[in-house]
Design an enzyme around this catalytic site. Structure first.
Site, PDB file in Angstrom:
ATOM      1  N   ASP A  93      54.446 -34.359  60.073  1.00 15.73           N
ATOM      2  CA  ASP A  93      54.722 -33.232  60.964  1.00 15.73           C
ATOM      3  C   ASP A  93      56.197 -33.334  61.370  1.00 15.73           C
ATOM      4  O   ASP A  93      56.871 -34.292  61.002  1.00 15.73           O
ATOM      5  CB  ASP A  93      53.778 -33.250  62.166  1.00 15.73           C
ATOM      6  CG  ASP A  93      53.931 -34.502  63.011  1.00 15.73           C
ATOM      7  OD1 ASP A  93      54.817 -35.324  62.717  1.00 15.73           O
ATOM      8  OD2 ASP A  93      53.170 -34.662  63.975  1.00 15.73           O
ATOM      9  N   ASP A 272      43.915 -31.188  59.243  1.00 16.01           N
ATOM     10  CA  ASP A 272      44.034 -32.581  59.674  1.00 16.01           C
ATOM     11  C   ASP A 272      43.553 -32.642  61.110  1.00 16.01           C
ATOM     12  O   ASP A 272      43.593 -31.631  61.818  1.00 16.01           O
ATOM     13  CB  ASP A 272      45.499 -33.041  59.667  1.00 16.01           C
ATOM     14  CG  ASP A 272      46.236 -32.538  60.893  1.00 16.01           C
ATOM     15  OD1 ASP A 272      46.604 -31.355  60.911  1.00 16.01           O
ATOM     16  OD2 ASP A 272      46.412 -33.303  61.859  1.00 16.01           O
ATOM     17  N   CYS A 310      24.272 -40.625  53.924  1.00 13.24           N
ATOM     18  CA  CYS A 310      25.674 -40.992  53.700  1.00 13.24           C
ATOM     19  C   CYS A 310      25.747 -42.226  52.805  1.00 13.24           C
ATOM     20  O   CYS A 310      24.980 -43.177  52.984  1.00 13.24           O
ATOM     21  CB  CYS A 310      26.349 -41.265  55.045  1.00 13.24           C
ATOM     22  SG  CYS A 310      28.050 -41.807  54.880  1.00 13.24           S
ATOM     23  N   CYS A 315      27.073 -47.190  56.122  1.00 15.21           N
ATOM     24  CA  CYS A 315      25.679 -46.746  56.053  1.00 15.21           C
ATOM     25  C   CYS A 315      24.881 -47.515  55.006  1.00 15.21           C
ATOM     26  O   CYS A 315      23.672 -47.683  55.152  1.00 15.21           O
ATOM     27  CB  CYS A 315      25.628 -45.241  55.778  1.00 15.21           C
ATOM     28  SG  CYS A 315      26.225 -44.291  57.183  1.00 15.21           S
TER      29      CYS A 315
HETATM   30 ZN   LIG Z   1      28.246 -43.434  56.489  1.00 10.97          ZN
END
Ligand SMILES: [Zn+2]
Length: 377
Positions: A93, A272, A310, A315
Site C-alpha cells: 500500500d 485483502d 477443512c 484441522c
Molecule cells: Zn482448517
C-alpha cells in the site's frame, strides 16, 4: 509490469475469473491477499504460506517498513522479496491509510501529509512522489498511489475536496512513476485508488478521472471505515461500469468471509484484510458452518476439528478442545494453528468462487453461501 488476462465472466452478475501475471509468478483471480504488515504474516512462516497454503501474493505495509527497518535498508538487502525470502508476488500500500489513521499526529496539505511516527514521534512527510520512491525501493510487484482515505461519515463538501486531492496526487504520483520507471525499467505496476466517501456521484467522478491514467489496475479504497455494509457494496457498484473491463480491480481492506463473494459479484478481482489473521489470534475461527468462538466452554472436550470440511494442517491434526486449551493458556502455537486455519478458509472460499465462475455456476454458489449462518449453530 502486472498484466491481466480475463478467463471467464459470469453472465448474471459482474463476477470475473482471471490470471494476473507478475514478475514473481501468476496469480489466479479473484484472489485474497494475506496481510504481512511488517514483512511477515503473524504466526506463519514463508514456507507455510507458499507450500501449505499456496499463497501467490502477499500484502505488506509501506508505512511500517518505511519506519522500521527503513526502505533504503531493505533496498540494500536486495529488496523486500529477498529480505523476507518470499519468491512470489508482493503488493504494497502507499502508507497513506496508516498515516490517516494517526489522527492528531498528522497534517494534510495539497502537497502531501506530514505525520509523526507512532514509534518515536519523529516527523516525516509522505508525498505522491516519495511514496512511489519508497515502494520502488521495496521492489513490490504492485504499488499503490498516495490517497486520502476520509473517515466515515464526512460531508459531501469535504468528500469532494478530499477526492479531488486524491485525483491530483494520483496524477502527480503517476507522472513521477513514469519518469522513474523509464530510467530503471522496473517491472512494477502502480494502481490508483478510487475515493469519494459514500457518495456515488463522487465515486463516479473520481473513477472517470483515474481511468485517464491508463493504469495496469485500479483499487477501490475508503471502504470498511465504519459504514453499513450495503453502502460499501453500493460504492463498488458505482465504479464498476466505468472501470476498464480488461484491468484488475482491487477492493482494499475487505472483508468478512460472507462478504467476499458479494464483492466478487460486483466485479472485484483482488481483496485483502487483516480479519482472518487478527480474528484467529482473538479466538474467532471461520468455518463452512459459520464462526467458532474457541473460548466457549462448549468446546472444552470437543474432539472434532475446527471444521470437518477443512483440509488444513490444523484441522487434520488437532481438536477444538486442544485449540481452546492453547488459547486459554496463551500459547504461541495457538496463534500459528488458528491463523493457518482462518487463512485456509479464506483461500478456499476464493478457490470455490473462481471454480464456480469458470463452470458458469456462480449465481447458484452465491445463493447457497448467502444461506449459511454467521455463527455455528
Ligand atoms: Zn482448517
Amino acid at each position: 509490469m502486472a498484466t491481466f488476462e480475463l478467463v471467464a465472466e459470469c453472465r448474471e452478475t459482474g463476477a470475473r475469473a482471471g490470471v494476473l501475471h507478475t514478475a514473481h509468478g501468476d496469480i489466479k483471480t479473484p484472489v485474497f491477499m494475506p496481510v504481512g504488515t511488517q514483512a511477515t504474516v503473524k504466526g506463519l512462516t514463508q514456507r507455510d504460506l507458499a507450500e501449505d497454503l499456496d499463497v501467490r501474493v502477499l500484502l505488506a505495509n509501506t508505512y511500517h517498513l518505511f519506519l522500521r527497518p527503513g526502505h533504503e535498508a531493505i533496498r540494500r538487502m536486495g529488496g523486500l522479496h529477498r529480505f523476507m525470502s518470499w519468491p512470489r508476488a508482493i503488493l504494497t500500500d502507499s502508507g497513506g491509510y496508516q498515516v490517516f489513521s494517526l489522527s492528531g499526529l498528522r497534517k494534510i496539505t495539497d502537497d502531501g501529509v506530514t505525520f509523526q511516527s507512532h514509534l518515536n514521534g519523529d516527523r516525516h512527510v509522505f508525498t505522491p512522489e516519495s511514496t512511489v520512491d519508497v515502494q520502488l525501493a521495496l521492489g513490490s510487484d504492485i504499488m499503490m498511489v498516495l490517497d486520502e482515505c476520509p473517515e466515515y461519515p464526512v460531508s459531501h463538501e469535504y468528500a469532494r475536496e478530499s477526492m479531488e486531492r486524491t485525483v491530483a496526487w494520483a496524477r502527480t504520483g503517476y507522472a513521477h512513476y513514469r519518469r522513474r520507471t523509464a530510467e530503471t525499467a522496473a517491472a512494477q505496476s502502480l494502481f490508483p485508488i478510487v475515493q469519494g466517501s459514500m457518495f456515488p456521484d463522487l465515486r463516479r467522478a473520481c473513477t472517470e478521472q483515474l481511468v485517464a491514467l491508463e493504469a495496469d489496475g485500479y483499487a477501490v479504497g475508503g471502504l470498511s471505515v465504519g459504514e453499513p455494509r450495503p453502502l460499501s457494496l453500493e460504492m463498488v457498484e458505482a465504479t464498476g461500469p466505468i472501470l476498464p473491463r480488461e484491468r484488475p480491480r482491487y477492493a482494499m481492506g475487505v472483508g468478512m468471509p460472507e462478504e467476499l463473494p458479494e464483492y466478487v459479484a460486483r466485479g472485484i478481482d483482488m481483496m485483502d484484510c487483516v480479519l482472518p489473521s487478527r480474528n484467529a489470534r482473538n479466538g474467532y475461527l471461520f468455518t463452512t458452518q459459520g464462526r467458532v468462538i474457541i473460548k466457549h466452554t462448549r468446546y472444552k472436550e470437543d474432539q472434532r476439528p475446527v471444521d470437518e470440511h477443512c483440509g488444513c494442517y490444523t484441522c487434520r491434526n488437532h481438536s477444538r478442545a486442544y485449540l481452546r486449551h492453547l488459547y486459554q493458556a496463551g500459547e504461541i502455537l495457538y496463534a500459528a494453528l488458528a491463523t493457518r486455519h482462518n487463512l485456509t478458509r479464506y483461500l478456499d472460499i476464493m478457490r470455490q468462487i473462481r471454480h464456480a465462475i469458470v463452470l458458469g455456476q456462480f449465481p447458484k454458489y452465491l445463493k447457497a453461501v448467502r444461506a449459511v449462518p454467521v455463527e455455528v449453530e
